[in-house]
Write a protein that holds these residues in place. Sequence first.
Motif, PDB file in Angstrom:
ATOM      1  N   GLU A   1     -14.967  -8.359  36.729  1.00 32.21           N
ATOM      2  CA  GLU A   1     -14.359  -7.135  37.224  1.00 32.21           C
ATOM      3  C   GLU A   1     -15.420  -6.046  37.345  1.00 32.21           C
ATOM      4  OE1 GLU A   1     -11.362  -7.085  38.268  1.00 32.21           O
ATOM      5  OE2 GLU A   1     -10.707  -9.033  37.480  1.00 32.21           O
ATOM      6  N   ARG A   2     -15.273  -5.222  38.382  1.00 38.88           N
ATOM      7  CA  ARG A   2     -16.210  -4.108  38.537  1.00 38.88           C
ATOM      8  C   ARG A   2     -16.052  -3.157  37.354  1.00 38.88           C
ATOM      9  NH1 ARG A   2     -19.022  -2.011  42.909  1.00 38.88           N
ATOM     10  NH2 ARG A   2     -17.851  -3.315  44.389  1.00 38.88           N
ATOM     11  N   PHE A   3     -17.170  -2.823  36.734  1.00 38.92           N
ATOM     12  CA  PHE A   3     -17.161  -1.950  35.564  1.00 38.92           C
ATOM     13  C   PHE A   3     -17.469  -0.519  35.979  1.00 38.92           C
ATOM     14  CE2 PHE A   3     -19.325  -0.435  31.573  1.00 38.92           C
ATOM     15  CZ  PHE A   3     -18.167  -0.329  30.831  1.00 38.92           C
ATOM     16  N   ARG A   4     -18.700  -0.303  36.400  1.00 43.35           N
ATOM     17  CA  ARG A   4     -19.107   0.985  36.932  1.00 43.35           C
ATOM     18  C   ARG A   4     -20.228   0.778  37.936  1.00 43.35           C
ATOM     19  NH1 ARG A   4     -19.492   6.126  32.761  1.00 43.35           N
ATOM     20  NH2 ARG A   4     -17.262   6.552  32.682  1.00 43.35           N
ATOM     21  N   GLY A   5     -20.147   1.519  39.051  1.00 43.84           N
ATOM     22  CA  GLY A   5     -21.179   1.374  40.064  1.00 43.84           C
ATOM     23  C   GLY A   5     -21.268  -0.061  40.552  1.00 43.84           C
ATOM     24  N   ASP A   6     -22.447  -0.649  40.506  1.00 43.18           N
ATOM     25  CA  ASP A   6     -22.666  -2.027  40.960  1.00 43.18           C
ATOM     26  C   ASP A   6     -22.620  -3.033  39.819  1.00 43.18           C
ATOM     27  OD1 ASP A   6     -23.068  -1.186  43.588  1.00 43.18           O
ATOM     28  OD2 ASP A   6     -25.191  -0.784  43.234  1.00 43.18           O
ATOM     29  N   VAL A   7     -22.190  -2.607  38.627  1.00 39.94           N
ATOM     30  CA  VAL A   7     -22.158  -3.484  37.454  1.00 39.94           C
ATOM     31  C   VAL A   7     -20.780  -4.124  37.309  1.00 39.94           C
ATOM     32  CG1 VAL A   7     -22.406  -3.615  34.945  1.00 39.94           C
ATOM     33  CG2 VAL A   7     -23.946  -2.153  36.280  1.00 39.94           C
ATOM     34  N   PHE A   8     -20.769  -5.458  37.118  1.00 43.99           N
ATOM     35  CA  PHE A   8     -19.544  -6.229  36.919  1.00 43.99           C
ATOM     36  C   PHE A   8     -19.616  -6.903  35.548  1.00 43.99           C
ATOM     37  CE2 PHE A   8     -19.836  -5.638  41.385  1.00 43.99           C
ATOM     38  CZ  PHE A   8     -18.555  -5.724  41.909  1.00 43.99           C
ATOM     39  N   LEU A   9     -18.454  -7.058  34.913  1.00 41.45           N
ATOM     40  CA  LEU A   9     -18.385  -7.690  33.594  1.00 41.45           C
ATOM     41  C   LEU A   9     -17.455  -8.897  33.621  1.00 41.45           C
ATOM     42  CD1 LEU A   9     -18.016  -4.590  31.213  1.00 41.45           C
ATOM     43  CD2 LEU A   9     -20.119  -5.781  31.872  1.00 41.45           C
ATOM     44  N   ALA A  10     -17.865  -9.944  32.895  1.00 43.29           N
ATOM     45  CA  ALA A  10     -17.028 -11.138  32.738  1.00 43.29           C
ATOM     46  C   ALA A  10     -17.200 -11.666  31.325  1.00 43.29           C
ATOM     47  CB  ALA A  10     -17.391 -12.206  33.752  1.00 43.29           C
ATOM     48  N   LYS A  11     -16.102 -12.022  30.688  1.00 41.81           N
ATOM     49  CA  LYS A  11     -16.163 -12.586  29.341  1.00 41.81           C
ATOM     50  C   LYS A  11     -16.186 -14.098  29.453  1.00 41.81           C
ATOM     51  CE  LYS A  11     -14.077 -12.260  24.759  1.00 41.81           C
ATOM     52  NZ  LYS A  11     -12.972 -11.670  23.950  1.00 41.81           N
ATOM     53  N   VAL A  12     -17.270 -14.716  28.958  1.00 41.14           N
ATOM     54  CA  VAL A  12     -17.411 -16.166  29.025  1.00 41.14           C
ATOM     55  C   VAL A  12     -17.618 -16.715  27.619  1.00 41.14           C
ATOM     56  CG1 VAL A  12     -18.380 -16.060  31.345  1.00 41.14           C
ATOM     57  CG2 VAL A  12     -19.910 -16.067  29.381  1.00 41.14           C
ATOM     58  N   ARG A  13     -17.272 -17.960  27.460  1.00 42.42           N
ATOM     59  CA  ARG A  13     -17.456 -18.623  26.156  1.00 42.42           C
ATOM     60  C   ARG A  13     -18.540 -19.678  26.295  1.00 42.42           C
ATOM     61  NH1 ARG A  13     -14.898 -18.551  21.479  1.00 42.42           N
ATOM     62  NH2 ARG A  13     -15.033 -20.333  20.071  1.00 42.42           N
ATOM     63  N   LEU A  14     -19.493 -19.647  25.366  1.00 40.83           N
ATOM     64  CA  LEU A  14     -20.634 -20.556  25.398  1.00 40.83           C
ATOM     65  C   LEU A  14     -20.514 -21.602  24.299  1.00 40.83           C
ATOM     66  CD1 LEU A  14     -23.482 -17.918  25.868  1.00 40.83           C
ATOM     67  CD2 LEU A  14     -22.354 -19.254  27.650  1.00 40.83           C
TER      68      LEU A  14
END
Length: 273
Positions: free
Chosen positions: A160-173
């Motif tokens: 999802e777009r966070f701010r400006g051109d930064v996107f966040l995704a929660k992944v599991r490793l």
Amino acid sequence: MRGLLFVLLATAGLGCTGPARTGTRPDSKIGSDPLSHVELVISGLSRSDAEAFRGQILAQGDIGEVVLKSYANNVATFELDVRGCECDLPAKIAQLRSHDFIYEGRTSRLKYSARDNQPPVVSFVHPENERVLSEADQLVAVEVRDSDVDVVKVNGVKAERFRGDVFLAKVRLEDGSRVIRAEAWDKSGLKGFKEMRVTLNRAPTTEATLRVVVEGRVPAGSTVLVEGKEVPVDTQGRYRVEVPIAQGQRQIEIIAIAPDGRKSVTVKELSPK
């Protein structure tokens, strides 16, 4: 009556040679009974002559709907469809006997819509390449530069777009060395991607985990991510958080994103034990 002239403006100036001529509409196809959409300007007409002209041109055949778009100062502007090529229209006008029409040539007006032909540029903001991480659940931050970003995914998880051109995704490793792949598509369907490798090294639950305190100050209204996790920022721009440190970890990454989307990344070195 003399002194009449007309100017023909087609919405596209396509070629008129050869047996399979095409029209000027965006959906016209060669050899498929196309229509040319034309704006026709005639000077020297009275208002009544302009009204009568519609029926006269329709009688020539291969003419679609004719609309008197405007009339001012003895100049009439019509919109009409010509079946086939718009270059056939002057010959049709010449057959009219109500006036002595003097052909003044035609002007083509080409119409395009621009589509982006460059794929999005993807880069990782957090974590850094070859980082050692202590937790399986990671909030991955990626920067995607493109004028019309449509979808961003990290390891298949929509970001999802966070701010400006930064996107966040929660992944599991999973434990060990792992590849993180970020992909971005724009609205033209073009795709850009970036990969990096990190190592997950979780401390045993029976073993104490080292923690360090990270604190600082940013412009009011900014957002702060420490090791990929958003931390509270007060109205004065101050933040403070305890961060667990994995075995072998030597750095802590701090990302600050201003209200206007500008970002800064700071990497703090940890003292070796």
